[in-house]
Scaffold this active site. Structure first.
Site, mmCIF file in Angstrom:
data_model
loop_
_atom_site.group_PDB
_atom_site.id
_atom_site.type_symbol
_atom_site.label_atom_id
_atom_site.label_comp_id
_atom_site.label_asym_id
_atom_site.label_seq_id
_atom_site.Cartn_x
_atom_site.Cartn_y
_atom_site.Cartn_z
ATOM 1 N N ARG A 122 22.726 18.566 -16.301
ATOM 2 C CA ARG A 122 23.770 19.216 -15.486
ATOM 3 C C ARG A 122 24.520 20.286 -16.287
ATOM 4 O O ARG A 122 24.927 21.314 -15.740
ATOM 5 C CB ARG A 122 24.715 18.145 -14.936
ATOM 6 N N ASP A 173 32.722 21.167 -13.357
ATOM 7 C CA ASP A 173 32.298 22.501 -13.799
ATOM 8 C C ASP A 173 33.522 23.354 -14.135
ATOM 9 O O ASP A 173 34.663 22.958 -13.877
ATOM 10 C CB ASP A 173 31.411 23.163 -12.721
ATOM 11 N N HIS A 206 38.529 14.634 -12.772
ATOM 12 C CA HIS A 206 37.346 13.859 -13.184
ATOM 13 C C HIS A 206 36.734 14.382 -14.484
ATOM 14 O O HIS A 206 35.579 14.098 -14.783
ATOM 15 C CB HIS A 206 36.303 13.842 -12.066
ATOM 16 N N CYS A 211 35.205 11.860 -28.369
ATOM 17 C CA CYS A 211 34.724 10.893 -29.356
ATOM 18 C C CYS A 211 35.385 9.548 -29.097
ATOM 19 O O CYS A 211 36.622 9.449 -29.108
ATOM 20 C CB CYS A 211 35.033 11.390 -30.768
ATOM 21 N N CYS A 236 37.312 8.412 -32.627
ATOM 22 C CA CYS A 236 38.607 8.967 -33.064
ATOM 23 C C CYS A 236 39.453 9.474 -31.895
ATOM 24 O O CYS A 236 40.607 9.845 -32.083
ATOM 25 C CB CYS A 236 38.402 10.097 -34.081
ATOM 26 N N SER A 269 33.811 15.223 0.430
ATOM 27 C CA SER A 269 33.535 14.246 1.490
ATOM 28 C C SER A 269 34.683 13.249 1.623
ATOM 29 O O SER A 269 34.736 12.491 2.585
ATOM 30 C CB SER A 269 32.241 13.493 1.181
ATOM 31 N N ASN A 328 35.477 22.575 5.122
ATOM 32 C CA ASN A 328 34.221 21.911 4.761
ATOM 33 C C ASN A 328 33.096 22.549 5.561
ATOM 34 O O ASN A 328 33.334 23.259 6.541
ATOM 35 C CB ASN A 328 34.327 20.406 5.074
ATOM 36 N N LEU A 329 31.875 22.271 5.132
ATOM 37 C CA LEU A 329 30.717 22.764 5.871
ATOM 38 C C LEU A 329 30.750 22.206 7.291
ATOM 39 O O LEU A 329 30.466 22.903 8.266
ATOM 40 C CB LEU A 329 29.444 22.311 5.149
#
Ligand code: BV8
Ligand code: ZN
Length: 251
Positions: free
Chosen positions: A55, A93, A108, A116, A119, A177, A201-202
């Site tokens: 991704r 993204d 998110h 890491c 640490c 959604s 939305n679509l």
């Protein structure tokens, strides 16, 4: 006017990044429980790294689309006129940033960062990750993971998000959604506080009835049209200089 915008995978779909729950979405080909949980990473870090490496490579060749650019324009125009846009994205993204948005809250996490677990350091990361790669800070191997929020983990910046949401005049959900919490609950929180709500939305999502208004079609067309309408509907009675367009719900 203060606007809180929540974006989801549909905002980046036309940039070539797949959605999750659509017919051909990522979760139709990959099992999220085997790839997007801390347990999956503990049991099979190679498989999880391979999924996010794929991704990350896709993202590096993707470009922002007209929806990202319209939201950046909206932020600039609202700020100039004394209002604000709080842009909260579920997307990992960086297409909002590349389109020019100045402040983006990635609830998110971010695919182009690594964290890491030894640490606690977070760093910009554009290369493939593997269990062999040592942390540049503490030199520990096997501790680096994608800086993303997996199922069962706490999303980021939740205090700032709820403050902005409950202080907004308008909540708009774009290309999501509405199936993953806590983001899926924002619309009912907003409504409960008397804040106007709009879905872009679509097609109507399963939660469409929870919104005061719905605008449907590809984000690259509907978002710029919505922004243009918002910016041209100046009101002398509104200190922020805008009135939200009235209800339009095709369902
Ligand atoms: C948490 C990581 C505690 C990175 C992702 C049972 C009931 C209720 C809740 C739960 C439950 N069991 C478990 C939970 C909690 C769980 C959850 O919600 N599960 C769901 C599945 C039931 N949530 C969590 O675990 C979260 N943490 O709750 O912590 C807590 C407690 C109190 C307060 C705060 C926290 C952590 C969730 C993080 C999950 N991480 N991924 C990655 O790999 O990407 S989830 C994944 O879904 C994505 O990352 C994305 O961010 C998220 C949302 O998806 P969408 O963006 O909406 O994408 P989707 O494909 O679903 O929809 C796309 C939409 O776009 C569609 O509507 C489509 O029509 C539209 N579209 C398509 N093309 C276009 C378009 N629209 C416009 N134009 C187009 N061209
Ligand atoms: Zn480290």
């Amino acid at each position: 006017m203060k606007i809180f915008a929540l974006t989801g995978a549909g905002a980046s779909a036309e940039s070539g990044l797949g959605t999750f729950r659509d017919k051909d979405g990522l979760w139709s080909r990959f099992d999220p429980m085997k790839l997007a949980t801390p347990e999956a990473f503990a049991h099979n870090p190679d498989e999880v790294h391979a999924f996010y490496n794929m991704r990350r490579q896709n993202l590096l060749s993707a470009e922002p689309n007209a929806a990202h650019r319209a939201l950046a324009r909206l932020e600039g125009s609202l700020t100039e006129r004394g209002g604000s846009l709080f842009l909260c994205t579920q997307n990992i993204d960086d297409l909002h940033e590349r389109a020019g948005s100045q402040r983006v809250v990635h609830m998110h996490g971010e695919l182009l960062k690594a964290r890491c677990t030894a640490c606690g350091g977070t760093m910009s990361w554009h290369e493939d990750l593997s269990v062999e790669v040592p942390c540049p800070s503490c030199r520990c191997s096997g501790g680096l993971r994608p800086h993303v929020v997996w199922f069962g983990e706490m999303p980021l910046e939740m205090d700032a998000i709820y403050d902005a949401l409950l202080g907004a005049d308008l909540f708009v959900a774009i290309g999501t959604s509405g199936s993953v919490y806590p983001a899926a609950g924002f619309v009912s929180e907003a409504r409960g506080h008397g804040i106007r709500t709009c879905e872009i939305n679509l097609e109507p999502s399963d939660n469409a009835r929870q919104f005061d208004e719905g605008r449907y079609g590809p984000a690259s067309e509907v978002v710029p049209a919505w922004v243009e309408q918002l910016l041209s509907s100046r009101s002398s009675s509104d200190q922020g200089g805008f009135t939200a367009p009235g209800p339009s719900h095709p369902k």
